[in-house]
Motif scaffolding. Structure first.
Motif, PDB file in Angstrom:
ATOM      1  N   TYR A  37       0.634  -1.245   0.029  1.00  0.00           N
ATOM      2  CA  TYR A  37       0.262   0.157   0.019  1.00  0.00           C
ATOM      3  C   TYR A  37       0.981   1.204   0.189  1.00  0.00           C
ATOM      4  O   TYR A  37       0.302   2.252  -0.485  1.00  0.00           O
ATOM      5  CB  TYR A  37      -0.891  -0.029   1.125  1.00  0.00           C
ATOM      6  N   ASP A  38       2.130   1.236   0.725  1.00  0.00           N
ATOM      7  CA  ASP A  38       2.833   2.178   0.343  1.00  0.00           C
ATOM      8  C   ASP A  38       3.179   2.605  -1.161  1.00  0.00           C
ATOM      9  O   ASP A  38       3.424   3.733  -1.588  1.00  0.00           O
ATOM     10  CB  ASP A  38       4.312   2.058   1.074  1.00  0.00           C
ATOM     11  N   LEU A  39       3.263   1.398  -1.988  1.00  0.00           N
ATOM     12  CA  LEU A  39       3.719   1.692  -3.301  1.00  0.00           C
ATOM     13  C   LEU A  39       2.497   2.192  -4.153  1.00  0.00           C
ATOM     14  O   LEU A  39       2.740   2.853  -5.076  1.00  0.00           O
ATOM     15  CB  LEU A  39       4.117   0.109  -3.824  1.00  0.00           C
ATOM     16  N   VAL A  40       1.170   1.777  -3.843  1.00  0.00           N
ATOM     17  CA  VAL A  40       0.210   1.832  -4.899  1.00  0.00           C
ATOM     18  C   VAL A  40      -0.894   2.764  -4.376  1.00  0.00           C
ATOM     19  O   VAL A  40      -1.747   3.015  -5.225  1.00  0.00           O
ATOM     20  CB  VAL A  40      -0.565   0.341  -5.142  1.00  0.00           C
ATOM     21  N   THR A  41      -0.858   3.281  -3.410  1.00  0.00           N
ATOM     22  CA  THR A  41      -2.108   4.031  -3.008  1.00  0.00           C
ATOM     23  C   THR A  41      -2.255   5.033  -3.824  1.00  0.00           C
ATOM     24  O   THR A  41      -3.569   5.571  -4.231  1.00  0.00           O
ATOM     25  CB  THR A  41      -2.056   4.280  -1.346  1.00  0.00           C
ATOM     26  N   SER A  42      -1.249   5.759  -4.299  1.00  0.00           N
ATOM     27  CA  SER A  42      -1.301   7.215  -4.931  1.00  0.00           C
ATOM     28  C   SER A  42      -1.724   6.758  -6.339  1.00  0.00           C
ATOM     29  O   SER A  42      -2.719   7.516  -6.938  1.00  0.00           O
ATOM     30  CB  SER A  42       0.016   7.773  -5.105  1.00  0.00           C
ATOM     31  N   TYR A  44      -3.840   4.122  -7.146  1.00  0.00           N
ATOM     32  CA  TYR A  44      -5.192   3.776  -7.009  1.00  0.00           C
ATOM     33  C   TYR A  44      -6.084   5.005  -6.950  1.00  0.00           C
ATOM     34  O   TYR A  44      -7.065   4.863  -7.455  1.00  0.00           O
ATOM     35  CB  TYR A  44      -5.243   2.896  -5.543  1.00  0.00           C
ATOM     36  N   GLU A  45      -5.630   5.737  -6.013  1.00  0.00           N
ATOM     37  CA  GLU A  45      -6.563   7.204  -5.926  1.00  0.00           C
ATOM     38  C   GLU A  45      -6.562   7.908  -7.357  1.00  0.00           C
ATOM     39  O   GLU A  45      -7.757   8.252  -7.645  1.00  0.00           O
ATOM     40  CB  GLU A  45      -5.943   7.896  -4.725  1.00  0.00           C
ATOM     41  N   TYR A  46      -5.574   7.870  -7.921  1.00  0.00           N
ATOM     42  CA  TYR A  46      -5.542   8.622  -9.269  1.00  0.00           C
ATOM     43  C   TYR A  46      -6.324   7.842 -10.135  1.00  0.00           C
ATOM     44  O   TYR A  46      -7.283   8.663 -10.952  1.00  0.00           O
ATOM     45  CB  TYR A  46      -3.988   8.657  -9.840  1.00  0.00           C
ATOM     46  N   GLY A  47      -6.445   6.508 -10.205  1.00  0.00           N
ATOM     47  CA  GLY A  47      -7.260   5.928 -11.384  1.00  0.00           C
ATOM     48  C   GLY A  47      -8.689   5.482 -10.619  1.00  0.00           C
ATOM     49  O   GLY A  47      -9.420   5.616 -11.622  1.00  0.00           O
ATOM     50  N   TRP A  48      -8.831   5.311  -9.518  1.00  0.00           N
ATOM     51  CA  TRP A  48      -9.869   4.797  -8.992  1.00  0.00           C
ATOM     52  C   TRP A  48     -10.751   5.800  -8.046  1.00  0.00           C
ATOM     53  O   TRP A  48     -12.129   5.223  -7.961  1.00  0.00           O
ATOM     54  CB  TRP A  48      -9.656   3.521  -8.099  1.00  0.00           C
ATOM     55  N   GLY A  49     -10.285   6.592  -7.493  1.00  0.00           N
ATOM     56  CA  GLY A  49     -10.955   7.703  -6.775  1.00  0.00           C
ATOM     57  C   GLY A  49     -10.752   7.089  -5.250  1.00  0.00           C
ATOM     58  O   GLY A  49      -9.604   6.413  -4.865  1.00  0.00           O
ATOM     59  N   GLU A  50     -11.614   7.606  -4.321  1.00  0.00           N
ATOM     60  CA  GLU A  50     -11.286   7.172  -2.938  1.00  0.00           C
ATOM     61  C   GLU A  50     -11.693   5.793  -2.289  1.00  0.00           C
ATOM     62  O   GLU A  50     -11.377   5.494  -1.275  1.00  0.00           O
ATOM     63  CB  GLU A  50     -12.162   8.403  -1.856  1.00  0.00           C
ATOM     64  N   SER A 289       8.712   4.064  -9.754  1.00  0.00           N
ATOM     65  CA  SER A 289       7.375   4.211 -10.224  1.00  0.00           C
ATOM     66  C   SER A 289       6.700   3.691 -11.394  1.00  0.00           C
ATOM     67  O   SER A 289       5.649   2.885 -11.085  1.00  0.00           O
ATOM     68  CB  SER A 289       7.159   6.036 -10.452  1.00  0.00           C
ATOM     69  N   GLN A 290       7.565   3.387 -12.381  1.00  0.00           N
ATOM     70  CA  GLN A 290       7.064   2.729 -13.528  1.00  0.00           C
ATOM     71  C   GLN A 290       7.066   1.157 -13.118  1.00  0.00           C
ATOM     72  O   GLN A 290       6.080   0.477 -13.750  1.00  0.00           O
ATOM     73  CB  GLN A 290       8.093   2.901 -14.702  1.00  0.00           C
ATOM     74  N   ARG A 291       8.003   0.643 -12.495  1.00  0.00           N
ATOM     75  CA  ARG A 291       7.607  -0.850 -12.146  1.00  0.00           C
ATOM     76  C   ARG A 291       6.361  -0.819 -11.239  1.00  0.00           C
ATOM     77  O   ARG A 291       5.701  -1.946 -11.512  1.00  0.00           O
ATOM     78  CB  ARG A 291       8.967  -1.249 -11.219  1.00  0.00           C
ATOM     79  N   VAL A 292       6.107  -0.057 -10.612  1.00  0.00           N
ATOM     80  CA  VAL A 292       4.699  -0.266  -9.491  1.00  0.00           C
ATOM     81  C   VAL A 292       3.319  -0.283 -10.738  1.00  0.00           C
ATOM     82  O   VAL A 292       2.724  -0.991 -10.522  1.00  0.00           O
ATOM     83  CB  VAL A 292       4.659   0.979  -8.655  1.00  0.00           C
ATOM     84  N   GLN A 293       3.755   0.696 -11.720  1.00  0.00           N
ATOM     85  CA  GLN A 293       2.480   0.847 -12.524  1.00  0.00           C
ATOM     86  C   GLN A 293       2.635  -0.480 -13.373  1.00  0.00           C
ATOM     87  O   GLN A 293       1.402  -0.788 -13.808  1.00  0.00           O
ATOM     88  CB  GLN A 293       3.137   2.092 -13.516  1.00  0.00           C
ATOM     89  N   ALA A 294       3.775  -1.067 -13.657  1.00  0.00           N
ATOM     90  CA  ALA A 294       3.869  -2.272 -14.449  1.00  0.00           C
ATOM     91  C   ALA A 294       3.163  -3.494 -13.868  1.00  0.00           C
ATOM     92  O   ALA A 294       2.544  -4.236 -14.540  1.00  0.00           O
ATOM     93  CB  ALA A 294       5.132  -2.454 -14.830  1.00  0.00           C
ATOM     94  N   PHE A 295       3.467  -3.590 -12.379  1.00  0.00           N
ATOM     95  CA  PHE A 295       2.797  -4.924 -11.693  1.00  0.00           C
ATOM     96  C   PHE A 295       1.279  -4.550 -11.679  1.00  0.00           C
ATOM     97  O   PHE A 295       0.579  -5.583 -11.385  1.00  0.00           O
ATOM     98  CB  PHE A 295       3.719  -5.365 -10.618  1.00  0.00           C
TER      99      PHE A 295
END
Length: 328
Positions: A37-42, A44-50, A289-295
Motif C-alpha cells: 500500500y505504500d507503493l500503490v495508494t497514490s 489507486y487514488e489517481y485511477g479509482w478515486g477514494e 514508479s514505472q515498475r509499480v505501474q507495471a505490476f
C-alpha cells in the motif's frame, strides 16, 4: 529517490513470480501488505478515486455510481441506524467509510495498519466534514486494540483477503462485535471453477496475488467455513458477480471504453504509463514508479482473465450474525 525502488524490490520478492513462497507471505503479511500500500495508494487514488473496490453494475450506470450503490447496499444489509458505532476493517483511505457514515448517520471507525493511508484518510475526512464522528485507528486486524463487544456493526470491503488466516481474522471481528449484531463483507475468492492443477489458472492466481498484496486467495467455500468456525451464524451468502448485469471487471477490460472512467481504459492506462515513465526519467517521480505501474498493469490482466474464466470473484458477499449467547 531510490527508496521506492528498494521498496519495490522487497515487495516483489514475496511473490511466486519472483521466487517467493506462500508461507513467507503469510508469516510476513504485515510487512508485505504495508509495502504494497505504500507503493500503490497514490496510483489507486489517481485511477479509482477514494473507494478502492469493485461493484456490480447496471447498464447505463457509471463506475462511481455503482461503487456508491455497492456501499449503500452494505449499509442496508447491516441495518445501520443513526448514532451506531461501526467498524470498517481494512478501510483504505476511507472512501466507503465516509459514504456509509453520511448515508446511515453513523460513527465509523476505520481500522488500517498503513500509516500513509491513515494520514491521507484523515485529510479527506476533514474535507468531507466527517472528522468529528469518524476516525482511524492504526492496528493489525489480527490483533485489534478494542475491548470485547465494542461495535454495533462491522464490515470489510475487499480487505480481509489480506489476512494470513481467515478464521483468526474473523474471530477478532467476532470478539469486538456486540452480541446479536452483524458483520458483512465483500471478499476476494477463487471460485469452484478454479483448478489448482491447471497451469494457466495458477498463473492468473499468482498475478492477482502479486498485483494486490495477497498472501493467498481462498476459495469461496473456505471463506464461508472460516466465518462459521469463528462462531458466526451465516444469514446469507452469495457471489454477487454471478447476477451482475455488467461484468465486475469491466473497468479494467482493455476492450471497453468509457469516458466516465477514462483513466482505467486502455488509452488512459497507456497515457499513464508513458506519463509515469517520463516523470521518472526527468526526476519528478521516484525511481521505481514505472515498475509499480507495471505490476499493477499485470494485476489488472490477471483480474480480467480470472473474471472472464469465472475462476475468481471480487464480490463474494456474506452477512453473518453474532449470536446473543454461545448456546444460541
Amino acid at each position: 529517490m531510490v527508496f521506492l525502488l528498494l521498496l519495490c524490490n522487497r515487495y516483489e520478492k514475496y511473490h511466486v513470480c519472483y521466487g517467493g513462497e506462500e508461507e513467507e507471505r503469510k508469516s510476513n503479511y504485515t510487512d508485505m501488505v504495508n509495502k504494497y500500500y505504500d507503493l500503490v495508494t497514490s496510483f489507486y487514488e489517481y485511477g479509482w478515486g477514494e473507494s478502492f473496490h469493485f461493484a456490480p453494475r447496471w447498464k447505463g450506470e457509471s463506475l462511481k455510481e455503482s461503487i456508491k450503490r455497492h456501499e449503500h447496499f452494505l449499509a442496508l444489509q447491516l441495518g445501520l441506524k443513526p448514532g451506531q458505532k461501526v467498524l470498517d476493517v481494512g478501510c483504505g483511505i476511507g472512501g466507503p467509510l465516509r459514504e456509509i457514515a453520511r448515508f446511515s448517520s453513523t460513527s465509523v471507525t476505520g481500522l488500517n495498519n498503513n500509516e500513509y493511508q491513515i494520514t491521507r484518510g484523515k485529510a479527506l475526512n476533514r474535507v468531507a466534514g466527517v472528522d468529528k464522528t469518524c476516525g482511524f485507528v492504526k492496528a493489525d486486524f489480527m490483533k485489534m486494540p478494542f475491548p470485547d463487544n465494542s461495535f454495533d456493526a462491522i464490515y470489510a470491503i475487499e480487505a480481509t483477503c489480506h489476512a494470513p488466516d481467515a478464521v483468526g481474522c474473523y474471530k477478532e471481528i467476532y470478539r469486538v462485535l456486540k452480541p446479536g449484531q452483524c458483520f458483512a463483507a465483500y471478499e476476494w475468492c477463487m471460485t469452484d471453477v478454479f483448478d489448482p492443477n491447471n497451469q494457466e489458472h495458477k498463473k492468473i492466481k499468482a498475478e492477482i496475488e502479486l498485483g494486490n498484496g495477497l498472501p493467498d486467495i481462498r476459495l469461496t467455500h473456505q471463506c464461508l467455513e472460516a466465518v462459521k468456525k469463528a462462531g458466526f451464524e451465516v444469514v446469507w451468502e452469495k457471489d454477487l458477480a454471478v447476477d451482475s448485469p455488467l461484468p465486475w471487471y469491466l473497468p479494467l477490460d482493455k476492450s471497453h471504453f468509457s469516458l466516465s472512467s477514462f483513466r482505467l481504459t486502455a488509452i488512459g492506462r497507456f497515457i499513464t504509463k508513458n506519463m509515469v515513465l517520463g516523470l521518472e526519467k526527468v526526476g519528478l517521480a521516484p525511481q521505481g514508479s514505472q515498475r509499480v505501474q507495471a505490476f499493477l498493469e499485470k494485476a489488472a490482466e490477471g483480474l480480467v482473465a480470472g473474471g472472464q474464466k469465472e475462476i475468481f470473484t471480487a464480490m463474494y458477499f456474506f452477512l453473518a450474525r453474532k449470536p446473543h449467547s454461545d448456546s444460541e
